[in-house]
Design an enzyme around this catalytic site. Structure first.
Site, PDB file in Angstrom:
ATOM      1  N   ILE A 130     106.641 -10.185  36.905  1.00  0.00           N
ATOM      2  CA  ILE A 130     105.780  -8.989  36.576  1.00  0.00           C
ATOM      3  C   ILE A 130     104.702  -9.534  35.770  1.00  0.00           C
ATOM      4  O   ILE A 130     104.706  -9.871  34.413  1.00  0.00           O
ATOM      5  CB  ILE A 130     106.433  -8.012  35.374  1.00  0.00           C
ATOM      6  CG1 ILE A 130     107.937  -7.238  36.182  1.00  0.00           C
ATOM      7  CG2 ILE A 130     105.854  -6.721  35.233  1.00  0.00           C
ATOM      8  CD1 ILE A 130     108.777  -6.607  35.602  1.00  0.00           C
ATOM      9  N   ASP A 131     103.315  -9.431  36.226  1.00  0.00           N
ATOM     10  CA  ASP A 131     102.183  -9.601  35.677  1.00  0.00           C
ATOM     11  C   ASP A 131     101.656  -8.424  35.163  1.00  0.00           C
ATOM     12  O   ASP A 131     101.385  -7.476  36.006  1.00  0.00           O
ATOM     13  CB  ASP A 131     101.424 -10.349  36.498  1.00  0.00           C
ATOM     14  CG  ASP A 131     100.080 -10.969  35.850  1.00  0.00           C
ATOM     15  OD1 ASP A 131     100.276 -11.539  34.735  1.00  0.00           O
ATOM     16  OD2 ASP A 131      99.036 -10.656  36.233  1.00  0.00           O
TER      17      ASP A 131
ATOM     18  N   THR B   5     103.419  -7.047  32.152  1.00  0.00           N
ATOM     19  CA  THR B   5     104.548  -6.563  31.492  1.00  0.00           C
ATOM     20  C   THR B   5     104.046  -5.536  30.440  1.00  0.00           C
ATOM     21  O   THR B   5     104.987  -4.520  30.420  1.00  0.00           O
ATOM     22  CB  THR B   5     105.345  -7.721  30.912  1.00  0.00           C
ATOM     23  OG1 THR B   5     105.759  -8.689  31.880  1.00  0.00           O
ATOM     24  CG2 THR B   5     106.517  -7.171  30.201  1.00  0.00           C
TER      25      THR B   5
ATOM     26  N   ASP C   2     100.324 -16.583  36.194  1.00  0.00           N
ATOM     27  CA  ASP C   2      99.457 -15.767  36.224  1.00  0.00           C
ATOM     28  C   ASP C   2      97.989 -15.786  37.093  1.00  0.00           C
ATOM     29  O   ASP C   2      97.588 -14.616  37.715  1.00  0.00           O
ATOM     30  CB  ASP C   2      98.575 -15.393  34.866  1.00  0.00           C
ATOM     31  CG  ASP C   2      99.646 -15.000  33.686  1.00  0.00           C
ATOM     32  OD1 ASP C   2     100.404 -14.268  33.867  1.00  0.00           O
ATOM     33  OD2 ASP C   2      99.612 -15.819  32.696  1.00  0.00           O
TER      34      ASP C   2
ATOM     35  N   GLU D  86     107.401 -17.610  35.046  1.00  0.00           N
ATOM     36  CA  GLU D  86     107.263 -17.349  33.394  1.00  0.00           C
ATOM     37  C   GLU D  86     108.187 -17.425  32.699  1.00  0.00           C
ATOM     38  O   GLU D  86     108.624 -17.709  31.756  1.00  0.00           O
ATOM     39  CB  GLU D  86     106.566 -15.811  33.755  1.00  0.00           C
ATOM     40  CG  GLU D  86     106.283 -15.344  32.041  1.00  0.00           C
ATOM     41  CD  GLU D  86     105.276 -14.501  31.966  1.00  0.00           C
ATOM     42  OE1 GLU D  86     104.906 -13.699  32.870  1.00  0.00           O
ATOM     43  OE2 GLU D  86     104.845 -14.182  30.735  1.00  0.00           O
TER      44      GLU D  86
ATOM     45  N   ASP E  37     105.100 -15.012  38.915  1.00  0.00           N
ATOM     46  CA  ASP E  37     105.050 -14.186  37.580  1.00  0.00           C
ATOM     47  C   ASP E  37     105.781 -12.940  38.186  1.00  0.00           C
ATOM     48  O   ASP E  37     105.380 -12.337  39.155  1.00  0.00           O
ATOM     49  CB  ASP E  37     103.966 -13.965  37.193  1.00  0.00           C
ATOM     50  CG  ASP E  37     104.044 -13.306  36.020  1.00  0.00           C
ATOM     51  OD1 ASP E  37     105.119 -12.648  35.388  1.00  0.00           O
ATOM     52  OD2 ASP E  37     103.002 -13.113  35.209  1.00  0.00           O
TER      53      ASP E  37
HETATM   54  C1  IPD Z   1      99.627 -11.426  30.934  1.00  0.00           C
HETATM   55  C2  IPD Z   1      98.701 -10.798  31.778  1.00  0.00           C
HETATM   56  C3  IPD Z   1      97.407 -10.309  31.000  1.00  0.00           C
HETATM   57  C4  IPD Z   1      96.878 -11.641  30.530  1.00  0.00           C
HETATM   58  C5  IPD Z   1      97.966 -12.516  29.581  1.00  0.00           C
HETATM   59  C6  IPD Z   1      99.165 -12.539  30.460  1.00  0.00           C
HETATM   60  P1  IPD Z   1     102.197 -11.003  31.709  1.00  0.00           P
HETATM   61  O1  IPD Z   1     100.730 -11.770  31.873  1.00  0.00           O
HETATM   62  O2  IPD Z   1      98.233 -11.285  32.933  1.00  0.00           O
HETATM   63  O3  IPD Z   1      96.218  -9.839  32.036  1.00  0.00           O
HETATM   64  O4  IPD Z   1      95.897 -11.325  29.384  1.00  0.00           O
HETATM   65  O5  IPD Z   1      97.293 -13.431  29.124  1.00  0.00           O
HETATM   66  O6  IPD Z   1     100.160 -13.231  29.705  1.00  0.00           O
HETATM   67  O7  IPD Z   1     102.631 -11.637  30.420  1.00  0.00           O
HETATM   68  O8  IPD Z   1     102.131  -9.620  31.712  1.00  0.00           O
HETATM   69  O9  IPD Z   1     103.153 -11.637  32.696  1.00  0.00           O
END
Ligand code: IPD
Length: 288
Positions: free
Chosen positions: A91-92, A94, A228, A71, A89
């Site tokens: 940190i999924d 964040t 993700d 990411e 990713d």
């Molecule tokens: C997000 C999370 C979130 C989703 C977003 C993602 P991130 O990832 O997975 O649930 O709704 O579309 O971008 O930015 O925290 O790695």
């Protein structure tokens, strides 16, 4: 792929996930120290960047010929190729991390020929580890096979559905989401799905694992990225779940096409997907 030792790769991803977990749980993020990317709802922290650097360095040392998609180092426009590719990713979730809400994961996947084949998703705050290898089943904490209980037949009107607002907050796709959320919840006499409830937890990878467990029946989102969903997709599929497109009609969505509908194992999977698609208001434009 025949000569790839996917179980060894899974073991390496598990050890990297634990190392990343320590970096995440010992960090002290806050809303005032985080930065943003495309808008103020798209957050990033120094920890995201440091964890991704650790992940990519560790993977490159062990598998120098594999590609890497992460990411925090992604170049807009890059597409996935058929080469073995780690899709990660750091940190999924964040936004949850920054707010101290413990629904956060490290999402480490491997795709070969654009098909997800190894997935490790780890929530370091609850010390919950999901892992799966193509053809080998999906597991919680490496010992309990998923799904967690015998799947009951699926029915949309009995379903608990995960959805996400994501960080794209304008235009057609925001309208498709909000109109569909309403339609899913609305009573049958208002042409709605009358689902049991919608949940919006903030980590796509953990949402997919919840569908794999069977505690969430379906997860629908557009706008998130391959990193993700890659790892969680393997966990989902190995637990008998199915991934299709968030837009109606496409039963075989691409890993990096950014529109996803995941449905748990159980009789009536195909019918639930068709009924769900029948409630989608409009079509998402995001994706290729
Ligand atoms: C997000 C999370 C979130 C989703 C977003 C993602 P991130 O990832 O997975 O649930 O709704 O579309 O971008 O930015 O925290 O790695």
């Amino acid at each position: 792929m025949a000569d790839l030792d996917l179980l060894s790769i899974r073991d390496l991803l598990v050890s990297i996930a634990h190392k990343a977990g320590t970096m995440i749980t010992t960090a002290h993020p806050s809303t005032s120290t985080s930065g943003s990317k495309k808008n103020t709802a798209d957050l990033v922290t120094e920890t995201d960047r440091a964890v991704e650097a650790m992940i990519s360095t560790s993977l490159h040392a062990a598998y120098p010929t594999f590609a890497f998609m992460g990411e925090e180092t992604y170049t807009p426009g890059d597409r996935l190729t058929d080469a073995p590719t780690f899709i990660c990713d750091p940190i999924d979730g964040t936004t949850n991390f920054v707010h101290g809400y413990p629904y956060v994961s490290i999402s480490l996947g491997l795709a070969v020929g654009r098909v997800p084949v190894v997935g490790v998703v780890y929530n370091p705050f609850t010390q919950t580890l999901y892992s799966a290898v193509k053809g080998e089943g999906a597991f919680l904490n490496q010992s309990t096979r998923l799904p967690l209980r015998d799947p009951t037949p699926l029915a949309l009107s009995n379903a608990l559905v995960a959805v996400e607002w994501g960080s794209d907050r304008s235009g057609n796709d925001l309208a498709v989401k909000s109109d569909t959320f309403r339609r899913l919840c609305a009573a049958r006499e208002e042409r709605g799905g009358m689902v049991h409830g919608l949940r919006s937890f903030g980590s796509a990878a953990l949402n997919l694992c919840a569908v794999a467990c069977g505690s969430i029946d379906a997860y629908w989102e557009a706008g998130c990225w391959a990193w993700d969903v890659c790892a969680g997709w393997v966990v989902l599929r190995e637990a008998g779940g199915r991934m299709v497109d968030a837009n109606p009609g496409n039963w075989e969505p691409g890993l990096d096409e950014r529109r996803y509908l995941a449905v748990r194992a159980g009789e009536g999977q195909k019918e639930l997907i068709e009924e769900f698609w029948g409630l989608v208001e409009g079509r998402f434009e995001v994706g290729p």
